[in-house]
Write a protein that holds these residues in place. Sequence first.
Motif, PDB file in Angstrom:
ATOM      1  N   PRO A  48       0.805  -1.228   0.000  1.00  0.00           N
ATOM      2  CA  PRO A  48       0.000   0.000   0.000  1.00  0.00           C
ATOM      3  C   PRO A  48       0.835   1.274   0.000  1.00  0.00           C
ATOM      4  N   GLU A  49       1.919   1.301   0.771  1.00  0.00           N
ATOM      5  CA  GLU A  49       2.746   2.509   0.804  1.00  0.00           C
ATOM      6  C   GLU A  49       3.363   2.778  -0.556  1.00  0.00           C
ATOM      7  N   SER A  50       3.817   1.745  -1.238  1.00  0.00           N
ATOM      8  CA  SER A  50       4.384   1.923  -2.573  1.00  0.00           C
ATOM      9  C   SER A  50       3.330   2.427  -3.548  1.00  0.00           C
ATOM     10  N   LEU A  51       2.120   1.920  -3.447  1.00  0.00           N
ATOM     11  CA  LEU A  51       1.052   2.405  -4.325  1.00  0.00           C
ATOM     12  C   LEU A  51       0.799   3.894  -4.090  1.00  0.00           C
ATOM     13  N   LEU A  52       0.836   4.303  -2.834  1.00  0.00           N
ATOM     14  CA  LEU A  52       0.599   5.713  -2.513  1.00  0.00           C
ATOM     15  C   LEU A  52       1.722   6.608  -3.034  1.00  0.00           C
ATOM     16  N   LEU A  53       2.967   6.210  -2.771  1.00  0.00           N
ATOM     17  CA  LEU A  53       4.096   7.107  -3.011  1.00  0.00           C
ATOM     18  C   LEU A  53       4.804   6.886  -4.340  1.00  0.00           C
ATOM     19  N   ASP A  54       4.823   5.651  -4.825  1.00  0.00           N
ATOM     20  CA  ASP A  54       5.540   5.354  -6.066  1.00  0.00           C
ATOM     21  C   ASP A  54       4.618   5.313  -7.277  1.00  0.00           C
ATOM     22  N   VAL A  55       3.318   5.332  -7.032  1.00  0.00           N
ATOM     23  CA  VAL A  55       2.360   5.298  -8.140  1.00  0.00           C
ATOM     24  C   VAL A  55       1.487   6.561  -8.128  1.00  0.00           C
ATOM     25  N   ILE A  56       0.631   6.704  -7.119  1.00  0.00           N
ATOM     26  CA  ILE A  56      -0.300   7.845  -7.107  1.00  0.00           C
ATOM     27  C   ILE A  56       0.461   9.166  -7.032  1.00  0.00           C
ATOM     28  N   ALA A  57       1.441   9.276  -6.146  1.00  0.00           N
ATOM     29  CA  ALA A  57       2.191  10.533  -6.025  1.00  0.00           C
ATOM     30  C   ALA A  57       2.951  10.850  -7.305  1.00  0.00           C
ATOM     31  N   VAL A  58       3.486   9.833  -7.955  1.00  0.00           N
ATOM     32  CA  VAL A  58       4.230  10.051  -9.205  1.00  0.00           C
ATOM     33  C   VAL A  58       3.291  10.535 -10.298  1.00  0.00           C
ATOM     34  N   VAL A  59       2.112   9.943 -10.384  1.00  0.00           N
ATOM     35  CA  VAL A  59       1.135  10.387 -11.380  1.00  0.00           C
ATOM     36  C   VAL A  59       0.693  11.811 -11.087  1.00  0.00           C
ATOM     37  N   GLN A  60       0.496  12.143  -9.810  1.00  0.00           N
ATOM     38  CA  GLN A  60       0.089  13.504  -9.472  1.00  0.00           C
ATOM     39  C   GLN A  60       1.172  14.512  -9.839  1.00  0.00           C
ATOM     40  N   ALA A  61       2.435  14.155  -9.649  1.00  0.00           N
ATOM     41  CA  ALA A  61       3.523  15.049 -10.058  1.00  0.00           C
ATOM     42  C   ALA A  61       3.479  15.273 -11.563  1.00  0.00           C
ATOM     43  N   ARG A  62       3.160  14.229 -12.305  1.00  0.00           N
ATOM     44  CA  ARG A  62       3.066  14.369 -13.758  1.00  0.00           C
ATOM     45  C   ARG A  62       1.896  15.272 -14.139  1.00  0.00           C
ATOM     46  N   VAL A  63       0.819  15.222 -13.379  1.00  0.00           N
ATOM     47  CA  VAL A  63      -0.308  16.129 -13.622  1.00  0.00           C
ATOM     48  C   VAL A  63       0.174  17.572 -13.550  1.00  0.00           C
ATOM     49  N   GLY A  64       0.947  17.891 -12.511  1.00  0.00           N
ATOM     50  CA  GLY A  64       1.472  19.249 -12.383  1.00  0.00           C
ATOM     51  C   GLY A  64       2.384  19.628 -13.526  1.00  0.00           C
TER      52      GLY A  64
END
Length: 367
Positions: A48-64
């Motif tokens: 779960p932590e990897s999904l939060l930080l290595d997936v969702i957070a990475v996608v959100q950074a790409r959104v920006g």
Amino acid sequence: MSTSTRHRPPGGTQVPYLVDALWEAVSAADEYLATGVVLDALEEGADPESLLLDVIAVVQARVGEEWAANRMGVAQEHAATAINERAVAALSSHPAARAARTAPRLGRITVACVDGEWHALPARLLAEVLALRGWRVDYLGAQVPAPHLIAHLHRTDADAVALSSSIATRLPTAHAAITACQAVGVPVLVGGAAFGAAGRYARPLGADAWAPDARAAADRLARGPLPRPRPGHLSVDDLPHLADQEYTTVARSAPALVRTVFGALEDAFPAVRAYDEAQREHTAEDLAHIVEFLATALYLDEDELFTEFVLWTTGILTARGVPAHSLPPALDILARELRDFPRATRILAHATRALTPAHPSTARNPV
């Protein structure tokens, strides 16, 4: 199973694949596909932590990044962020994530955004990671006024406050919140882009610790408790340059400064008078941001903070096909208006020098 099943690769949980799959769903504004990508991976054993930080957070950074490059509009960016927030919520409530959560035993942390800070996803990610690692977490969400934050601390026994801010203009407010938390004996860890590269603005504002991201913040808290602030540890008067009142004057007179600079641009460059309503509105917004960042730079007495903002603005305007020609003249006019303010004129001159080599002809005509 979710709608993302048909997209699953062999093995199912490789991080690069999941980033691509979530990005595809977010780009298509498909909330159900996005949550399916995350939940399918969770059901197949992804951390779960990897999904939060290595997936969702990475996608959100790409959104920006896509927004900054003008490949994603404001409405699309908001929709993408909302979908990522929904994915975090879905993950958090899933039985697999609940099972992975360590029973609270490490202490209690309050996670909040600075007043005026609407970008809550980084703080939410931290709250979820801390809960997974065994902290009791009070997540207060976006733009939390300092009095409400302190009232919450009086009702709880928090070991620390984790304070998030992504926009540098919130730093004076962050300073007030940090000071208020420490005044009631609670140490503060800060994070977010507002605090600059390597957290360079965290120390002048008296933060007890800084972290570049949620994983680093959780690691720092795991190493041991932050020291409790001493009585009289910090005061909002600990920035002695504020005694000259330049920050206060510029901050209070911001609307008048924007009107004056806009009017002077119209007088100096007749083409500005021909701007349509949308162009005039955007120009006024840009000028308001310039004045707001100048005030923040005065608060911290940091030339680079303002210069970095001006250069960033140049890049944003260029990506949108808008000539950044008006920036040097606007800075010149603002410097004339603030000629009796030595720190303000110094900060403006520093930014102008950084901007002019890239646009050697821009001081002559803004259109």
